[in-house]
Design an enzyme around this catalytic site. Structure first.
Site, PDB file in Angstrom:
ATOM      1  N   LYS A  46       0.945  -1.262  -0.118  1.00  0.00           N
ATOM      2  CA  LYS A  46      -0.071   0.187  -0.016  1.00  0.00           C
ATOM      3  C   LYS A  46       0.995   1.304   0.019  1.00  0.00           C
ATOM      4  O   LYS A  46       1.980   1.288   0.617  1.00  0.00           O
ATOM      5  CB  LYS A  46      -0.825  -0.180   1.275  1.00  0.00           C
ATOM      6  CG  LYS A  46      -2.007   1.022   1.509  1.00  0.00           C
ATOM      7  CD  LYS A  46      -2.734   1.006   2.804  1.00  0.00           C
ATOM      8  CE  LYS A  46      -3.829   1.877   2.904  1.00  0.00           C
ATOM      9  NZ  LYS A  46      -4.596   1.392   4.021  1.00  0.00           N
ATOM     10  N   SER A 122      -9.419   1.340   2.950  1.00  0.00           N
ATOM     11  CA  SER A 122      -8.625   2.112   2.326  1.00  0.00           C
ATOM     12  C   SER A 122      -7.580   1.261   1.432  1.00  0.00           C
ATOM     13  O   SER A 122      -6.830   1.803   0.569  1.00  0.00           O
ATOM     14  CB  SER A 122      -7.767   3.121   3.188  1.00  0.00           C
ATOM     15  OG  SER A 122      -6.991   2.630   4.010  1.00  0.00           O
ATOM     16  N   SER A 146      -9.460  -1.272   7.051  1.00  0.00           N
ATOM     17  CA  SER A 146      -8.916  -1.303   5.808  1.00  0.00           C
ATOM     18  C   SER A 146      -8.283  -2.293   5.134  1.00  0.00           C
ATOM     19  O   SER A 146      -8.049  -2.241   3.964  1.00  0.00           O
ATOM     20  CB  SER A 146      -8.054   0.108   5.946  1.00  0.00           C
ATOM     21  OG  SER A 146      -8.904   1.273   5.835  1.00  0.00           O
TER      22      SER A 146
HETATM   23  N1  GLN Z   1     -12.686   3.592   6.879  1.00  0.00           N
HETATM   24  C1  GLN Z   1     -11.998   3.824   8.204  1.00  0.00           C
HETATM   25  C2  GLN Z   1     -11.646   5.185   7.924  1.00  0.00           C
HETATM   26  O1  GLN Z   1     -11.939   5.744   7.067  1.00  0.00           O
HETATM   27  C3  GLN Z   1     -11.056   2.898   8.418  1.00  0.00           C
HETATM   28  C4  GLN Z   1      -9.892   3.086   7.618  1.00  0.00           C
HETATM   29  C5  GLN Z   1      -8.662   2.497   7.877  1.00  0.00           C
HETATM   30  O2  GLN Z   1      -8.716   1.465   8.662  1.00  0.00           O
HETATM   31  N2  GLN Z   1      -7.557   2.939   7.623  1.00  0.00           N
HETATM   32  O3  GLN Z   1     -11.028   5.685   9.118  1.00  0.00           O
END
Ligand code: GLN
Length: 464
Positions: A46, A122, A146
């Site tokens: 990532k 994400s 994510s």
């Molecule tokens: N969807 C969650 C957020 O936007 C989790 C994101 C993540 O785990 N990086 O905070």
């Protein structure tokens, strides 16, 4: 706004680009066969992991950034023979659940022929690359889901370990009390092999679990292990039966529970009341930490800037910083900085404190239902009739198209945040959790802090 964002996505979509999963693609390297444990495996990162490639976090603000050093996790993979294939698309700075919040456009989901469904976020690019078969595994980050959510949408395995198991050094922080490095792959052997390489203390990360604690966690794990092939006690937390859960996802959950019951495992209905307050506690804590972490990006020393730093007139430096940040950060990141700074201001009253109390209570409630004690917060007494693992769906509904997702988000941004309902509790409590494909949907399995071993075993029961 809606159609403009969809167009942005289309402009970036290119079938050679593996579902817009990649931000960078270095030239291919042939897999080595040199006896190192990962030398037959290809991987991607990532784009919030530092390595010799650029690291953009899918943000305009870091679009020109090259790190002088590599993340411990990336170095460990390389030292063990993993073959690096490129950096993956993501929601900007890890903020999102659809991978539509990327400066490079949305990643799309290879599982669907129509090519316009979200990959989830994400870590959407990582899940898409693994799902499309471009690489054997990918490292993502999971702050509130994510790794698990995109894994669920793309039909692959997504695992986040206990907080502190894998070093975060060299991984760009979003919300550091929640951030974990996770692994996405298509089979459990790969997940466990990569985890075996990464699961070690790193003195550079102050939140990395020290060796002594790891040894103790292992003895606790062994003490409560019912034994390979023995039945597990599996908890079904009733608070996961949220109104947002689609009939298909509920059906899938039920089906997995029945399958486990048929195998001879004991199913137990349990209650963890604080799960209901987890979403609001998470978005309070995560945005507060994010606002503070992201204050370092001013575009002066590195990153996107409107003017060359040598031209900067010191009288106007704060105006320049404001401009760099307004033009460099995307709308979701700006929204979270505002929310987080509000939470941290005296105007907000005691929101932050309340959120940390919910978090503490949640850990306490999880401790009350697991067989294994929580070494960090509890006494060492095991609870004979407690659960080995808990199971739930990973996502509340089917994989939406990008257009549907953006429309829902435009109606009310809380609709997007509701995607994280099922993944956030494990993140807040620092517990290990995994999403595995089940039918056309997915199942999430969670276990006590430090007890990854039983999580893997339960996953294999369902996957085999
Ligand atoms: N969807 C969650 C957020 O936007 C989790 C994101 C993540 O785990 N990086 O905070």
């Amino acid at each position: 706004m809606l159609s403009r964002r969809v167009r942005t996505f289309k402009r970036h979509l290119n079938t050679n680009d593996a579902y817009n999963a990649f931000i960078s693609k270095p030239s291919s390297v042939s897999p080595g066969v040199d006896g190192r444990i990962l030398s037959h495996l290809t991987y991607t990162l990532k784009d919030n992991f530092m390595n010799s490639d650029s690291t953009t976090c899918a943000s305009k603000l870091l679009s020109n950034f090259k790190s002088p050093y590599s993340a411990t996790a990336a170095s460990l993979i390389d030292e063990n023979g993993g073959q690096f294939r490129g950096k993956n698309n993501m929601d900007e700075f890890g903020m999102g659940s659809s991978n539509t919040n990327s400066y490079y456009g949305a990643a799309t989901n290879p599982k669907y022929e129509d090519g316009d469904r979200i990959a989830g976020g994400s870590s959407g690019g990582s899940a898409a690359a693994v799902s499309a078969g471009v690489v054997n595994f990918s490292l993502g980050t999971d702050t509130g889901g994510s790794v698990r959510l995109p894994a669920s949408y793309c039909g692959v395995i997504g695992f986040k370990p206990s907080y502190g198991r894998i070093s975060r050094w060299g991984v760009v922080a979003y919300a550091q009390s929640l951030d974990t490095v996770g692994i996405l792959a298509r089979d459990m052997d790969t997940v466990e092999k990569v985890y075996g390489v990464l699961n070690r203390h790193d003195e550079k990360d102050p939140t990395s679990l020290p060796a002594g604690i790891r040894d103790m966690l292992q003895s606790v794990e062994e003490a409560v292990d019912p034994g390979a092939g023995e039945g597990l006690t599996i908890g079904i937390p009733q608070e996961f039966l949220v109104k947002e859960l689609s009939p298909q996802n509920r059906e899938c959950w039920l089906n997995a529970v029945e399958r486990l019951q048929d195998m001879g495992h004991t199913i137990k209905r349990i209650s963890i009341p604080s799960i209901k307050s987890s979403l609001s506690a998470y978005y309070t804590i995560a945005t507060a930490e994010a606002a503070s972490n992201l204050s370092r990006y001013d575009g002066l020393r590195y990153g996107f800037s409107q003017e060359a730093p040598e031209d900067v007139d010191l009288d106007t430096v704060s105006a320049l910083i404001a401009k760099n940040r307004s033009l460099g950060f995307g709308p979701e990141v700006q929204k979270r900085i505002l929310l987080g700074n509000y939470t941290l201001s005296s105007d907000s009253g005691n929101h932050y404190l309340k959120a940390t109390q919910v978090r503490k209570q949640l850990v306490h409630e999880f401790n009350g239902i697991f067989k294994s004690p929580n070494f960090l917060t509890n006494s060492l007494d095991a609870q004979e009739d407690g659960c080995d693992v808990l199971i739930s769906p990973t996502s509340v509904g089917d994989t939406p198209t990008i257009e549907e997702f953006l429309r829902n988000d435009a109606d009310n941004f809380l609709n997007s945040y509701a995607n994280d309902l099922l993944t956030i509790p494990a993140s807040l409590a620092g517990l290990p959790a995994i999403s595995i494909p089940w039918g056309n949907q997915s199942i999430q399995i969670m276990s006590q802090f430090g007890n990854e071993h039983i999580l893997f075993r339960a996953s294999r029961y369902l996957l085999n």
